[in-house]
Design a protein around this motif. Structure first.
Motif, PDB file in Angstrom:
ATOM      1  N   ALA A 239      77.105  70.028 149.152  1.00 18.93           N
ATOM      2  CA  ALA A 239      76.865  68.520 149.955  1.00 18.93           C
ATOM      3  C   ALA A 239      76.257  67.849 149.214  1.00 18.93           C
ATOM      4  O   ALA A 239      75.391  67.983 148.902  1.00 18.93           O
ATOM      5  N   SER A 240      76.914  66.357 149.214  1.00 21.16           N
ATOM      6  CA  SER A 240      76.379  65.374 148.326  1.00 21.16           C
ATOM      7  C   SER A 240      75.421  64.594 149.449  1.00 21.16           C
ATOM      8  O   SER A 240      76.047  63.816 150.049  1.00 21.16           O
ATOM      9  N   THR A 241      74.095  64.852 149.624  1.00 23.09           N
ATOM     10  CA  THR A 241      73.258  63.793 150.477  1.00 23.09           C
ATOM     11  C   THR A 241      72.578  62.632 149.815  1.00 23.09           C
ATOM     12  O   THR A 241      71.720  62.091 150.637  1.00 23.09           O
ATOM     13  N   LEU A 242      72.485  62.673 148.376  1.00 18.31           N
ATOM     14  CA  LEU A 242      71.909  62.026 147.602  1.00 18.31           C
ATOM     15  C   LEU A 242      72.906  60.951 146.993  1.00 18.31           C
ATOM     16  O   LEU A 242      74.012  61.701 146.588  1.00 18.31           O
ATOM     17  N   VAL A 243      72.482  59.642 146.679  1.00 20.15           N
ATOM     18  CA  VAL A 243      73.525  59.199 145.616  1.00 20.15           C
ATOM     19  C   VAL A 243      73.478  59.371 144.300  1.00 20.15           C
ATOM     20  O   VAL A 243      72.277  59.242 143.731  1.00 20.15           O
ATOM     21  N   VAL A 244      74.398  60.163 143.784  1.00 26.59           N
ATOM     22  CA  VAL A 244      74.450  60.510 142.328  1.00 26.59           C
ATOM     23  C   VAL A 244      75.784  60.190 141.697  1.00 26.59           C
ATOM     24  O   VAL A 244      76.853  60.530 142.357  1.00 26.59           O
ATOM     25  N   PRO A 245      75.818  59.599 140.662  1.00 30.27           N
ATOM     26  CA  PRO A 245      77.332  59.411 139.954  1.00 30.27           C
ATOM     27  C   PRO A 245      77.969  60.414 139.600  1.00 30.27           C
ATOM     28  O   PRO A 245      77.495  61.548 139.109  1.00 30.27           O
ATOM     29  N   GLU A 246      79.431  60.278 139.582  1.00 26.51           N
ATOM     30  CA  GLU A 246      79.935  61.337 139.222  1.00 26.51           C
ATOM     31  C   GLU A 246      79.680  61.974 137.756  1.00 26.51           C
ATOM     32  O   GLU A 246      79.534  60.907 137.087  1.00 26.51           O
ATOM     33  N   CYS A 247      79.710  62.970 137.154  1.00 28.91           N
ATOM     34  CA  CYS A 247      79.268  63.464 136.099  1.00 28.91           C
ATOM     35  C   CYS A 247      79.973  64.562 135.273  1.00 28.91           C
ATOM     36  O   CYS A 247      80.490  65.457 136.113  1.00 28.91           O
ATOM     37  N   ARG A 248      79.827  64.681 134.128  1.00 27.97           N
ATOM     38  CA  ARG A 248      80.333  65.840 133.605  1.00 27.97           C
ATOM     39  C   ARG A 248      79.170  66.887 133.000  1.00 27.97           C
ATOM     40  O   ARG A 248      79.723  68.007 133.090  1.00 27.97           O
ATOM     41  N   SER A 249      78.139  66.655 132.940  1.00 25.76           N
ATOM     42  CA  SER A 249      76.868  67.365 132.751  1.00 25.76           C
ATOM     43  C   SER A 249      75.806  66.937 133.569  1.00 25.76           C
ATOM     44  O   SER A 249      75.627  65.618 133.947  1.00 25.76           O
ATOM     45  N   ALA A 250      74.787  67.710 133.945  1.00 20.06           N
ATOM     46  CA  ALA A 250      73.699  67.205 134.974  1.00 20.06           C
ATOM     47  C   ALA A 250      72.441  68.314 134.688  1.00 20.06           C
ATOM     48  O   ALA A 250      72.579  69.294 134.511  1.00 20.06           O
ATOM     49  N   CYS A 251      71.466  67.542 134.704  1.00 20.59           N
ATOM     50  CA  CYS A 251      70.093  68.210 134.652  1.00 20.59           C
ATOM     51  C   CYS A 251      68.992  68.021 135.743  1.00 20.59           C
ATOM     52  O   CYS A 251      69.027  66.770 135.862  1.00 20.59           O
ATOM     53  N   VAL A 252      68.528  68.976 136.225  1.00 21.79           N
ATOM     54  CA  VAL A 252      67.089  68.451 137.084  1.00 21.79           C
ATOM     55  C   VAL A 252      66.044  68.920 136.293  1.00 21.79           C
ATOM     56  O   VAL A 252      65.884  70.375 135.863  1.00 21.79           O
ATOM     57  N   LEU A 253      65.234  68.012 135.871  1.00 23.28           N
ATOM     58  CA  LEU A 253      63.872  68.074 135.192  1.00 23.28           C
ATOM     59  C   LEU A 253      62.843  68.188 136.092  1.00 23.28           C
ATOM     60  O   LEU A 253      62.711  67.365 136.867  1.00 23.28           O
ATOM     61  N   LEU A 254      62.152  69.315 136.457  1.00 26.63           N
ATOM     62  CA  LEU A 254      61.055  69.549 137.341  1.00 26.63           C
ATOM     63  C   LEU A 254      59.839  69.457 136.608  1.00 26.63           C
ATOM     64  O   LEU A 254      59.448  70.514 135.751  1.00 26.63           O
ATOM     65  N   VAL A 255      59.046  68.359 136.843  1.00 23.04           N
ATOM     66  CA  VAL A 255      57.718  68.261 136.259  1.00 23.04           C
ATOM     67  C   VAL A 255      56.609  68.764 137.436  1.00 23.04           C
ATOM     68  O   VAL A 255      56.220  68.014 138.298  1.00 23.04           O
ATOM     69  N   ASP A 256      56.143  69.760 137.077  1.00 19.41           N
ATOM     70  CA  ASP A 256      55.257  70.595 138.020  1.00 19.41           C
ATOM     71  C   ASP A 256      54.089  69.754 138.394  1.00 19.41           C
ATOM     72  O   ASP A 256      53.252  69.433 137.405  1.00 19.41           O
ATOM     73  N   GLY A 257      53.611  69.595 139.567  1.00 15.71           N
ATOM     74  CA  GLY A 257      52.475  68.690 139.991  1.00 15.71           C
ATOM     75  C   GLY A 257      52.540  67.002 139.816  1.00 15.71           C
ATOM     76  O   GLY A 257      51.694  66.718 140.150  1.00 15.71           O
ATOM     77  N   LEU A 258      53.460  66.551 139.659  1.00 21.79           N
ATOM     78  CA  LEU A 258      53.636  65.225 139.515  1.00 21.79           C
ATOM     79  C   LEU A 258      54.127  64.414 141.081  1.00 21.79           C
ATOM     80  O   LEU A 258      55.037  64.277 141.550  1.00 21.79           O
ATOM     81  N   GLY A 259      52.959  64.073 141.559  1.00 19.49           N
ATOM     82  CA  GLY A 259      53.236  63.485 142.815  1.00 19.49           C
ATOM     83  C   GLY A 259      53.378  62.027 142.825  1.00 19.49           C
ATOM     84  O   GLY A 259      53.166  61.330 142.050  1.00 19.49           O
ATOM     85  N   TRP A 260      54.206  61.688 143.956  1.00 17.54           N
ATOM     86  CA  TRP A 260      54.651  60.304 144.047  1.00 17.54           C
ATOM     87  C   TRP A 260      53.453  59.238 143.899  1.00 17.54           C
ATOM     88  O   TRP A 260      53.346  57.977 143.267  1.00 17.54           O
ATOM     89  N   GLN A 261      52.330  59.621 144.761  1.00 13.42           N
ATOM     90  CA  GLN A 261      51.241  58.625 144.743  1.00 13.42           C
ATOM     91  C   GLN A 261      50.572  58.606 143.491  1.00 13.42           C
ATOM     92  O   GLN A 261      49.897  57.683 142.828  1.00 13.42           O
ATOM     93  N   LEU A 262      50.440  59.787 142.691  1.00 11.69           N
ATOM     94  CA  LEU A 262      49.632  59.710 141.557  1.00 11.69           C
ATOM     95  C   LEU A 262      50.277  59.050 140.501  1.00 11.69           C
ATOM     96  O   LEU A 262      49.950  58.386 139.502  1.00 11.69           O
ATOM     97  N   LEU A 263      51.664  59.132 140.330  1.00  8.60           N
ATOM     98  CA  LEU A 263      52.544  58.337 139.653  1.00  8.60           C
ATOM     99  C   LEU A 263      52.344  56.755 139.898  1.00  8.60           C
ATOM    100  O   LEU A 263      52.111  56.255 138.844  1.00  8.60           O
TER     101      LEU A 263
END
Length: 373
Positions: free
Chosen positions: A29-53
């Protein structure tokens, strides 16, 4: 007090299914707007809060420019739950990683990151096989079944851990040792038709030790920004990168030692969770009294609920029958910068300056960064 739920903000668990849908994986299920792609990566940065950024935007210009919207981590806002959300596409009430530590009936309280008994430190890999604790199909298994190269690019030290097997089952593991080979291996994977998960954990570590926003934390954030810049600059055509986090972080103000407060121990047989998000497992028939005692003592410093109340309020999302017994008979989530420590039982954890796990915006909201090659 009402618990903030951020219901209008997408959940971290929606990211990978949306990426897989963009890759053409059937049934996702695509619930977020993501362009069609051939390859994809999710990079998780542990501890990076929206407020802190937002507060330290000058230290992370690339992330700041690309971060257009937040996600919510879900409860508890902690690494075990976040990794499982990436690995299953679900919230904690379904994937079952309901805390840093939680009770598994018949086996005691499990430290999910170490896969050891939280009480005596004994190894629980034999008693609790990882795929028994988390038996749902992983996002990596679903990607591989669709013909994608499903790869986890993370520290070599995590390659054979039980937590990796529970949340990244089905992935080809590419162990790395530093930021440079994390970026290089990620780009290598993205050069072919693939789904990639990459993980960086040192920002969280520095935040725990020195506090979020400290000089050390800001210096580490600069390195993370350079990592993201390196990957974005090298993205091959048709590749998509999504940068997310598992939680934010707060600097603890008041520490309250649970074990030094006798009225909070009456009727309690075990503790789980962590400093900002507690599971309290009670003796039979003691739940109501324990809940009342905790509410009375903690007052407006924490949201205190019975298991049934927390489930009804949606703390853990939809809760399966398999997961329900893992949730404390009483649960307590810290408000503000309050910390519910155990100076004797959890000496190391209690000493840390930075903590997370609860419902505050600083802990719950994390960035969603999207870039395309």
């Amino acid at each position: 007090m009402d618990v903030p739920h951020y219901a209008d903000v997408p959940h971290l668990g929606q990211v990978v299914p949306s990426l897989l849908a963009a890759l053409g994986v059937p049934g996702e299920a695509s619930t977020l707007v993501v362009p069609e792609c051939r390859s994809a990566c999710v990079l998780l940065v542990d501890g990076l809060g929206w407020q802190l950024l937002a507060e330290h935007a000058t230290d992370a210009p690339v992330l700041t420019e690309l971060a257009k919207s937040p996600l919510r981590a879900g409860y508890p806002s902690t690494t075990a739950a976040g990794l499982a959300a990436i690995g299953t596409g679900l919230a904690s009430g379904e994937h079952g990683m309901v805390g840093y530590t939680f009770e598994v009936p018949g086996a005691g309280v499990l430290n999910a990151l170490r896969w050891r008994s939280h009480e005596d430190g004994s190894d629980l890999r034999g008693a609790l096989p990882p795929r028994d604790v988390q038996p749902l199909p992983t996002t990596f298994e679903r990607a591989a079944a669709a013909g994608l190269d499903a790869v986890a690019v993370s520290s070599a030290q995590f390659a054979d851990t039980a937590m990796t097997k529970a949340t990244q089952g089905g992935a080809r593991y590419a162990g790395v040792h530093a930021l440079g080979d994390l970026a290089a291996r990620t780009l290598e994977v993205l050069s072919s038709r693939a789904f990639c998960y990459a993980y960086h954990g040192e920002l969280d570590l520095v935040g725990h030790l020195y506090g979020p926003g400290s000089t050390a934390w800001r210096m580490q954030l600069r390195q993370v920004d350079r990592l993201v810049e390196s990957i974005v600059d090298g993205l091959p055509p048709g590749a998509v990168l999504a940068v997310v986090a598992d939680h934010g972080m707060v600097r603890i103000g008041e520490k309250f030692d649970l074990e030094a407060t006798p009225e909070l121990l009456v009727g309690v047989r075990a503790f789980g969770g962590e400093v900002r998000a507690r599971h309290v497992y009670t003796e039979p028939g003691a739940e109501a009294d324990v809940r009342q005692a905790w509410q009375t003592v903690l007052g407006d410093r924490a949201w205190v609920r019975s298991r049934d109340e927390a489930i009804e309020e949606g703390w853990f999302g939809t809760v399966s029958d398999r997961v329900r017994p893992r949730i404390g008979n009483v649960v307590a989530a810290a408000c503000g910068t309050f910390g519910m420590v155990r100076e004797l039982g959890e000496a190391v954890e209690s000493s840390l300056l930075g903590q997370h796990g609860s419902f505050t915006e600083a802990e719950q909201l994390v960035p969603l960064v999207l870039a395309a090659g």
